[in-house]
Design a protein around this motif. Sequence first.
Motif, PDB file in Angstrom:
ATOM      1  N   LEU A  64       8.472   0.129   9.683  1.00  0.00           N
ATOM      2  CA  LEU A  64       9.424   0.737   8.757  1.00  0.00           C
ATOM      3  C   LEU A  64       9.090   0.366   7.313  1.00  0.00           C
ATOM      4  O   LEU A  64       9.052   1.222   6.429  1.00  0.00           O
ATOM      5  CB  LEU A  64      10.847   0.294   9.089  1.00  0.00           C
ATOM      6  CG  LEU A  64      11.938   0.737   8.103  1.00  0.00           C
ATOM      7  CD1 LEU A  64      12.074   2.254   8.102  1.00  0.00           C
ATOM      8  CD2 LEU A  64      13.283   0.088   8.451  1.00  0.00           C
ATOM      9  N   ARG A  65       8.832  -0.915   7.086  1.00  0.00           N
ATOM     10  CA  ARG A  65       8.466  -1.354   5.739  1.00  0.00           C
ATOM     11  C   ARG A  65       7.163  -0.707   5.294  1.00  0.00           C
ATOM     12  O   ARG A  65       7.045  -0.242   4.152  1.00  0.00           O
ATOM     13  CB  ARG A  65       8.358  -2.883   5.682  1.00  0.00           C
ATOM     14  CG  ARG A  65       8.000  -3.414   4.302  1.00  0.00           C
ATOM     15  CD  ARG A  65       8.022  -4.921   4.268  1.00  0.00           C
ATOM     16  NE  ARG A  65       7.069  -5.525   5.184  1.00  0.00           N
ATOM     17  CZ  ARG A  65       6.898  -6.840   5.349  1.00  0.00           C
ATOM     18  NH1 ARG A  65       7.656  -7.685   4.648  1.00  0.00           N
ATOM     19  NH2 ARG A  65       6.021  -7.313   6.198  1.00  0.00           N
ATOM     20  N   ASP A  66       6.178  -0.659   6.180  1.00  0.00           N
ATOM     21  CA  ASP A  66       4.900  -0.033   5.834  1.00  0.00           C
ATOM     22  C   ASP A  66       5.081   1.448   5.521  1.00  0.00           C
ATOM     23  O   ASP A  66       4.415   1.993   4.622  1.00  0.00           O
ATOM     24  CB  ASP A  66       3.901  -0.195   6.983  1.00  0.00           C
ATOM     25  CG  ASP A  66       3.426  -1.636   7.147  1.00  0.00           C
ATOM     26  OD1 ASP A  66       3.597  -2.423   6.202  1.00  0.00           O
ATOM     27  OD2 ASP A  66       2.886  -1.950   8.228  1.00  0.00           O
ATOM     28  N   SER A  67       5.981   2.094   6.257  1.00  0.00           N
ATOM     29  CA  SER A  67       6.224   3.516   6.024  1.00  0.00           C
ATOM     30  C   SER A  67       6.836   3.752   4.652  1.00  0.00           C
ATOM     31  O   SER A  67       6.421   4.668   3.919  1.00  0.00           O
ATOM     32  CB  SER A  67       7.147   4.067   7.112  1.00  0.00           C
ATOM     33  OG  SER A  67       7.487   5.416   6.864  1.00  0.00           O
ATOM     34  N   ILE A  68       7.820   2.918   4.284  1.00  0.00           N
ATOM     35  CA  ILE A  68       8.433   3.035   2.957  1.00  0.00           C
ATOM     36  C   ILE A  68       7.396   2.788   1.871  1.00  0.00           C
ATOM     37  O   ILE A  68       7.296   3.541   0.899  1.00  0.00           O
ATOM     38  CB  ILE A  68       9.603   2.046   2.821  1.00  0.00           C
ATOM     39  CG1 ILE A  68      10.730   2.407   3.787  1.00  0.00           C
ATOM     40  CG2 ILE A  68      10.130   2.027   1.383  1.00  0.00           C
ATOM     41  CD1 ILE A  68      11.860   1.388   3.819  1.00  0.00           C
ATOM     42  N   ALA A  69       6.609   1.723   2.051  1.00  0.00           N
ATOM     43  CA  ALA A  69       5.589   1.386   1.056  1.00  0.00           C
ATOM     44  C   ALA A  69       4.545   2.494   0.950  1.00  0.00           C
ATOM     45  O   ALA A  69       4.087   2.829  -0.156  1.00  0.00           O
ATOM     46  CB  ALA A  69       4.924   0.060   1.425  1.00  0.00           C
ATOM     47  N   GLY A  70       4.171   3.070   2.095  1.00  0.00           N
ATOM     48  CA  GLY A  70       3.168   4.129   2.073  1.00  0.00           C
ATOM     49  C   GLY A  70       3.657   5.380   1.362  1.00  0.00           C
ATOM     50  O   GLY A  70       2.923   5.976   0.555  1.00  0.00           O
ATOM     51  N   ASP A  71       4.900   5.798   1.648  1.00  0.00           N
ATOM     52  CA  ASP A  71       5.463   6.964   0.971  1.00  0.00           C
ATOM     53  C   ASP A  71       5.568   6.723  -0.535  1.00  0.00           C
ATOM     54  O   ASP A  71       5.264   7.604  -1.348  1.00  0.00           O
ATOM     55  CB  ASP A  71       6.851   7.286   1.540  1.00  0.00           C
ATOM     56  CG  ASP A  71       6.792   7.812   2.963  1.00  0.00           C
ATOM     57  OD1 ASP A  71       5.691   8.226   3.393  1.00  0.00           O
ATOM     58  OD2 ASP A  71       7.836   7.804   3.639  1.00  0.00           O
ATOM     59  N   MET A  72       5.993   5.524  -0.883  1.00  0.00           N
ATOM     60  CA  MET A  72       6.142   5.168  -2.289  1.00  0.00           C
ATOM     61  C   MET A  72       4.783   5.210  -3.006  1.00  0.00           C
ATOM     62  O   MET A  72       4.653   5.751  -4.110  1.00  0.00           O
ATOM     63  CB  MET A  72       6.761   3.762  -2.380  1.00  0.00           C
ATOM     64  CG  MET A  72       7.138   3.304  -3.767  1.00  0.00           C
ATOM     65  SD  MET A  72       7.765   1.601  -3.696  1.00  0.00           S
ATOM     66  CE  MET A  72       9.219   1.777  -2.679  1.00  0.00           C
TER      67      MET A  72
END
Length: 349
Positions: free
Chosen positions: A330-338
């Motif tokens: 989840l954290r990686d997904s947020i960071a990736g989208d950002m």
Amino acid sequence: MPSVYIMIEVDFSMENSDDEKDGVFGNCMPKELSISLTNGTKFVDEVLRGPSDRCLENFRMDKQAFYKLCDILQGKGLLRHTNRIKIEEQLAIFLFIIGHNLRTRAVQELFRYSGETISRHFNNVLNAIMAISLDFFQPPGSDIPPEILEDPRFYPYFKVILIIRFASSELCTHKAEQVAGKYYLVDSKYANMPGFIAPYNGVLCHLNEFVGGYPPRDSRELFNQRHLLLRNVTDRIFGTLKARFPILMSAPPYPLQTQVKLVVAACALHNYIRREKPDDWIFKMHGHDTVLQMEESLPPLEVEPPIMQVESPALDIAFDTEQLEFSSQLRDSIAGDMWGDYISDLSTM
């Protein structure tokens, strides 16, 4: 300055015994607070007759807010005048203690009452404020805060995030009530786990994304920068609380139940004062503009490894490997989208 949100179950009880006779004690007041007056009644009267700033300095709120709080506590039957000590002086004793982090012995010198009398009125006022504390708390709304919704650095990446900073890992033993699809933003002292999103460990970051002309180098640095900006809101809240009520700076020598009540009471008073006097100097000192001015001068921060281990049985928190992996994804997904949007925006400049 945002309000403080808190929910806690407490037991309200009050003592109503008569006052002890006044006592005379040696000088143990700090020099900067030592006042040559006959007794506490005269001290309180002089402060309340003086300029509002003096009331704020001594009792941590201006005169109008002070008198209104006295009326509320009296009107609800939570405090009463006694033969020797009026409600104003009872409240002043309490506020003076938590507003200057003083021990009972030191306050005896100023107010000229026995330690038992000081302690009793301190606890009576504490319980009275606890009894009305829920009047000054409200749960966070379901809508996305405008500070997040209107800032492209945070929306839509943090639209489901609730910001929180725990004072100690012991609080994690009481699992926070989960709101479907929402998570708590925590600092580096806590692990990234279900319901909580922590920064990446060992990653340097600045509050400003372009310190010295150097942009973030990867998604983790960008994530940590914006994560830190959001948590800075809670830093300002806690900074204001501690500046107004220094008793929160360290664990006071009271039973644990009293310590818990003090935190709740301080938060309730914070919200009450913010409602009555949102522009007093303590709020201004920790206001948003001050934080923005600091961003340029802060050195890079290296996130420390978390001190909380999720597998620790003392924390009474158990997550399986799949749950922990989902939290990491989840954290990686947020960071990736950002990061993807960030790179896209740079390419259009």
